[in-house]
Design a protein around this motif. Sequence first.
Motif, mmCIF file in Angstrom:
data_model
loop_
_atom_site.group_PDB
_atom_site.id
_atom_site.type_symbol
_atom_site.label_atom_id
_atom_site.label_comp_id
_atom_site.label_asym_id
_atom_site.label_seq_id
_atom_site.Cartn_x
_atom_site.Cartn_y
_atom_site.Cartn_z
ATOM 1 N N PRO A 1 -10.080 -9.042 3.207
ATOM 2 C CA PRO A 1 -9.888 -10.159 4.143
ATOM 3 C C PRO A 1 -8.563 -10.890 3.872
ATOM 4 N N LEU A 2 -7.464 -10.286 4.303
ATOM 5 C CA LEU A 2 -6.134 -10.839 4.072
ATOM 6 C C LEU A 2 -5.488 -11.236 5.390
ATOM 7 N N ARG A 3 -4.705 -12.287 5.354
ATOM 8 C CA ARG A 3 -3.993 -12.776 6.535
ATOM 9 C C ARG A 3 -2.964 -11.767 7.036
ATOM 10 N N VAL A 4 -2.403 -10.994 6.116
ATOM 11 C CA VAL A 4 -1.312 -10.083 6.461
ATOM 12 C C VAL A 4 -1.692 -9.094 7.562
ATOM 13 N N HIS A 5 -2.961 -8.723 7.646
ATOM 14 C CA HIS A 5 -3.365 -7.719 8.638
ATOM 15 C C HIS A 5 -3.056 -8.180 10.066
ATOM 16 N N ASP A 6 -3.420 -9.395 10.388
ATOM 17 C CA ASP A 6 -3.095 -9.925 11.716
ATOM 18 C C ASP A 6 -1.644 -10.366 11.781
ATOM 19 N N PHE A 7 -1.164 -10.942 10.696
ATOM 20 C CA PHE A 7 0.179 -11.510 10.668
ATOM 21 C C PHE A 7 1.249 -10.453 10.934
ATOM 22 N N LEU A 8 1.107 -9.288 10.299
ATOM 23 C CA LEU A 8 2.088 -8.212 10.475
ATOM 24 C C LEU A 8 1.548 -7.080 11.346
ATOM 25 N N ALA A 9 0.661 -7.417 12.261
ATOM 26 C CA ALA A 9 0.144 -6.399 13.190
ATOM 27 C C ALA A 9 1.330 -5.757 13.906
ATOM 28 N N GLY A 10 1.354 -4.445 13.918
ATOM 29 C CA GLY A 10 2.439 -3.719 14.570
ATOM 30 C C GLY A 10 3.581 -3.349 13.640
ATOM 31 N N VAL A 11 3.587 -3.904 12.429
ATOM 32 C CA VAL A 11 4.615 -3.550 11.440
ATOM 33 C C VAL A 11 4.030 -2.455 10.548
ATOM 34 N N PRO A 12 4.690 -1.307 10.439
ATOM 35 C CA PRO A 12 4.126 -0.195 9.664
ATOM 36 C C PRO A 12 3.975 -0.520 8.174
ATOM 37 N N LEU A 13 2.786 -0.223 7.651
ATOM 38 C CA LEU A 13 2.508 -0.332 6.224
ATOM 39 C C LEU A 13 3.003 0.954 5.572
ATOM 40 N N HIS A 14 4.032 0.832 4.760
ATOM 41 C CA HIS A 14 4.710 2.000 4.204
ATOM 42 C C HIS A 14 4.042 2.511 2.926
ATOM 43 N N ASP A 15 3.641 1.610 2.065
ATOM 44 C CA ASP A 15 3.047 1.969 0.766
ATOM 45 C C ASP A 15 2.056 0.908 0.341
ATOM 46 N N VAL A 16 1.029 1.334 -0.396
ATOM 47 C CA VAL A 16 0.103 0.402 -1.038
ATOM 48 C C VAL A 16 -0.172 0.911 -2.442
ATOM 49 N N TRP A 17 -0.029 0.013 -3.392
ATOM 50 C CA TRP A 17 -0.290 0.319 -4.791
ATOM 51 C C TRP A 17 -1.239 -0.738 -5.341
ATOM 52 N N ALA A 18 -1.918 -0.403 -6.424
ATOM 53 C CA ALA A 18 -2.816 -1.377 -7.044
ATOM 54 C C ALA A 18 -2.843 -1.153 -8.546
ATOM 55 N N VAL A 19 -3.112 -2.220 -9.248
ATOM 56 C CA VAL A 19 -3.289 -2.138 -10.695
ATOM 57 C C VAL A 19 -4.496 -3.003 -11.043
ATOM 58 N N ASP A 20 -5.404 -2.435 -11.841
ATOM 59 C CA ASP A 20 -6.568 -3.180 -12.295
ATOM 60 C C ASP A 20 -6.200 -3.973 -13.538
ATOM 61 N N LEU A 21 -6.678 -5.218 -13.567
ATOM 62 C CA LEU A 21 -6.354 -6.140 -14.644
ATOM 63 C C LEU A 21 -7.638 -6.625 -15.301
ATOM 64 N N PRO A 22 -7.609 -6.860 -16.615
ATOM 65 C CA PRO A 22 -8.819 -7.341 -17.283
ATOM 66 C C PRO A 22 -9.234 -8.717 -16.764
ATOM 67 N N ARG A 23 -10.509 -9.009 -16.898
ATOM 68 C CA ARG A 23 -11.058 -10.271 -16.405
ATOM 69 C C ARG A 23 -11.410 -11.171 -17.585
ATOM 70 N N PRO A 24 -10.446 -11.964 -18.043
ATOM 71 C CA PRO A 24 -10.745 -12.846 -19.174
ATOM 72 C C PRO A 24 -11.672 -13.999 -18.794
ATOM 73 N N ARG A 25 -11.639 -14.394 -17.505
ATOM 74 C CA ARG A 25 -12.517 -15.431 -16.984
ATOM 75 C C ARG A 25 -12.530 -15.317 -15.464
ATOM 76 N N SER A 26 -13.473 -15.977 -14.872
ATOM 77 C CA SER A 26 -13.591 -15.972 -13.419
ATOM 78 C C SER A 26 -12.665 -17.023 -12.813
ATOM 79 N N GLY A 27 -12.285 -16.814 -11.561
ATOM 80 C CA GLY A 27 -11.585 -17.830 -10.796
ATOM 81 C C GLY A 27 -10.077 -17.856 -10.911
#
Length: 194
Positions: free
Chosen positions: A13-39
């Motif tokens: 649920p990100l704003r970018v989807h509607d915000f950049l509608a029509g602009v090609p998404l070229h790449d998506v990367w992700a990195v998992d990070l440890p969870r030292p605490r919530s929030g």
Amino acid sequence: MPRISTQELEHLPLRVHDFLAGVPLHDVWAVDLPRPRSGITLDEFLRTAGTRPFTISPLVRALLKFRFFVGRLFGWDREPAACNWETFATRLTADDRSRSLAPAGTSEGLFRVVYRFENEQLLEVINRTAHAAALSALVETAGAYRFYFGVYVCSVGRFTPVYMTLIDPFRKLVVYPSLLRTVRAKWNKTFGAA
């Protein structure tokens, strides 16, 4: 650092989807990070880590120096004529502007802020090679956090597809993996490893 499917990002649920509608998404990367605490939010991470989650490695710095040298020779890094482009910030609604934690147009190195929400940031750069936007988003999962990095690219002319093809191997094999490793390192330094 995994390159992920565009569908994974598009289901968030990100704003970018509607915000950049029509602009090609070229790449998506992700990195998992440890969870030292919530929030923990992206904004907290950026503020605590010094606004930039990325550190440029010597190899990436060398690639960028070469790229900027070539860019100066060919005039690639100048903004195109004003009649040919419009900043993504013109798409901001009044609600977007009121929610943004940084004013549109604020300089972030080579980029300018379009918006920075609690867990989502969009930066842009425009020159004679491309009009690009870099998305950073942080999502808390059951046992960790996931930092997403997406690149959107608008063509500014016939050279854009050629340019993107030329730099693809460097971006995918060196630049993005290196940047995402530094996100993890900054996260661990800032919040500690779980």
